[in-house]
Scaffold this motif. Structure first.
Motif, PDB file in Angstrom:
ATOM      1  N   ARG A 378      -3.016   1.027   2.269  1.00 12.91           N
ATOM      2  CA  ARG A 378      -2.414   2.018   1.359  1.00 12.91           C
ATOM      3  C   ARG A 378      -1.038   1.537   0.895  1.00 12.91           C
ATOM      4  O   ARG A 378      -0.696   1.611  -0.284  1.00 12.91           O
ATOM      5  CB  ARG A 378      -2.297   3.353   2.104  1.00 12.91           C
ATOM      6  CG  ARG A 378      -2.038   4.570   1.251  1.00 12.91           C
ATOM      7  CD  ARG A 378      -2.489   5.837   1.973  1.00 12.91           C
ATOM      8  NE  ARG A 378      -1.935   5.979   3.305  1.00 12.91           N
ATOM      9  CZ  ARG A 378      -0.774   6.574   3.593  1.00 12.91           C
ATOM     10  NH1 ARG A 378      -0.045   7.108   2.643  1.00 12.91           N
ATOM     11  NH2 ARG A 378      -0.343   6.663   4.838  1.00 12.91           N
ATOM     12  N   ASP A 381      -1.355  -1.729  -1.359  1.00 10.74           N
ATOM     13  CA  ASP A 381      -1.962  -1.482  -2.671  1.00 10.74           C
ATOM     14  C   ASP A 381      -1.120  -0.584  -3.564  1.00 10.74           C
ATOM     15  O   ASP A 381      -1.468  -0.332  -4.713  1.00 10.74           O
ATOM     16  CB  ASP A 381      -3.372  -0.904  -2.496  1.00 10.74           C
ATOM     17  CG  ASP A 381      -4.325  -1.956  -1.936  1.00 10.74           C
ATOM     18  OD1 ASP A 381      -3.886  -3.114  -1.767  1.00 10.74           O
ATOM     19  OD2 ASP A 381      -5.492  -1.626  -1.660  1.00 10.74           O
ATOM     20  N   THR A 382      -0.008  -0.079  -2.999  1.00 10.10           N
ATOM     21  CA  THR A 382       0.900   0.702  -3.862  1.00 10.10           C
ATOM     22  C   THR A 382       2.244  -0.024  -3.953  1.00 10.10           C
ATOM     23  O   THR A 382       3.294   0.585  -3.880  1.00 10.10           O
ATOM     24  CB  THR A 382       1.089   2.137  -3.331  1.00 10.10           C
ATOM     25  OG1 THR A 382       1.421   2.045  -1.935  1.00 10.10           O
ATOM     26  CG2 THR A 382      -0.148   2.978  -3.496  1.00 10.10           C
TER      27      THR A 382
END
Ligand code: NAD
Length: 390
Positions: A378, A381-382
């Motif tokens: 998470r 990927d951000t």
């Protein structure tokens, strides 16, 4: 245990799913489980290829009629026997772990499962609840956590010899996949395919090992938030990473870092952990497992040797051979399997007092690894930002 006295009066009737003749890890499971006589191998669905699995099982001495074509038949047929298996180990590719664990628990079996336990925190929670409901355990094979010096570190930290813990540096970075070896090697091919490994490669495959070493050594620290940056240096592996860095903040203000990599050219294994406290540090490296550095600020470095009487009794209890002799991976795994057998036996006897004080990589350890990878992905990927750990 150095004299080989069996720690249980019985042997658990044991089966395997996967771990067939061509597999990487099957032999290590068998050598670990069978070492102390706490398990006896009586059945299995050893291979995705039923015929190959049957021949392989028979070559190990398993009766032909107990070498099954698949896990569903294994669990069904064994449940119908009065001498059916009590425990099963799952050593198949990652995408199958959740379904096989679930089926095994539903069939009333104790489980030893390979990491990662499953792919999502929801799946992990389902397994935690199923273990409670069925009164069965799942042991997770974070192999080197069975090494005696890891328990020595746990005890020294609990005794306050390091003071408050400030920094945890972890790494598992080898160089064996520095090029696209998966094109030639089927055991590596599925490891870089999201259909088989879910959302990550080295975060799940490698980093969860030293993450659990840290959890074992400093069980009171909880990850509060983390940030992760991941790369696919071999481009065909994208979106799965073959290298990643993770920074973590713990609930007591301590910080941690993880470097996991399969492209660390020239490195053999590179699983290391360094715990830094306000007074002293401990450092352990799996390529030299019989030594642990104990560095007290302002004093000469001490190198603690496995098997020596100055160690804690918990570290000595797991020795099969005296200090000074080389040992390592097989012994660490054998120690885990001995612990899995004791936990299975105590669970069957509902011995809560024993279990309350007994350490092994359990279903919660497996679930923590799954949650950690989810949070890393998470974050990565951000844009590699901080994310609250959940
Ligand atoms: P592998 O590809 O070398 O072997 C997989 C084995 O499982 C083969 O025998 C295959 O025929 C069998 N198999 C596949 N699907 C099956 C199914 N549905 N039913 C029955 N058998 C099936 O893989 P490997 O490297 O041995 O890895 C297996 C697992 O072990 C993976 O989850 C991996 O992450 C884990 N692993 C853990 C460690 C560790 O240190 N704990 C080390 C290596 C691998």
């Amino acid at each position: 245990m150095i004299n080989g006295i069996k720690p249980l009066e019985r042997s658990l009737r044991w089966g395997m799913v996967g771990g067939g003749g061509t597999s990487q890890i099957g032999y290590i499971h068998r050598s670990a489980a069978l070492r102390d006589g706490t398990f006896s191998l009586v059945a299995g669905a050893f291979d995705i290829d039923a015929q190959r699995g049957r021949s392989f099982g028979q070559s190990l001495g398993v009766a032909a009629e107990r070498c099954y074509p698949d896990y569903a038949t294994l669990f069904r047929e064994e449940a119908a026997r009065s001498d059916g298996i009590e425990a099963v180990s799952i050593a198949t590719p990652n995408n199958t772990h959740f379904a096989i664990c679930q089926a095994a628990l539903e069939a009333g079996l104790h489980v030893v499962c390979e990491k990662p336990l499953c792919f999502t925190a929801e799946e992990a929670q389902t397994l935690v609840e199923l273990c409670e409901k069925r009164q069965k355990i799942i042991g997770v094979t974070y192999g080197y956590s069975g090494h005696q010096l890891i328990l020595q570190a746990r005890q020294m930290i609990a005794d306050g010899l390091l003071g408050d813990i400030r920094i945890i540096n972890m790494q598992f970075s080898h160089g064996f996949h520095a090029t696209a070896v998966e094109q030639e090697n089927p055991s590596t091919r599925w490891r870089v395919d999201p259909r088989f490994v879910g959302p990550s490669y080295v975060l799940g495959d490698l980093a969860t090992h030293p993450l659990f070493l840290a959890e074992t050594m400093v069980p009171q620290l909880k990850v509060k938030r983390l940030m992760c940056s991941r790369q696919s240096f071999v481009k065909t592996r994208a979106p799965l990473e073959d290298n990643a860095y993770v920074l973590m903040e713990y609930d007591n203000g301590a910080v941690g870092s993880m470097w996991c990599s399969a492209v660390n050219s020239g490195s053999m294994h590179g699983q290391k952990i360094r715990i830094v406290g306000e007074k002293a540090s401990l450092e352990w490296w799996d390529e030299q497992p019989n030594q642990m550095r104990f560095e007290v600020q302002g004093e000469p470095v001490r190198v603690l040797e496995r098997g020596m009487p100055y160690l804690d009794h918990a570290a000595l209890a797991d020795d099969r051979i005296g200090g000074g002799h080389p040992e390592g991976l097989f012994e660490a795994w054998s120690n885990l399997y001995r612990r899995f057998a004791l936990a299975m036996d105590a669970t069957d006897r509902r011995d809560e007092a024993f279990l309350a004080d007994f350490w092994y990589p359990d279903v919660h350890a497996g679930a923590m690894g799954v949650r950690w990878v989810e949070n890393c992905v998470r974050s990565a990927d951000t844009g590699a930002g901080w994310v609250e750990f959940r």
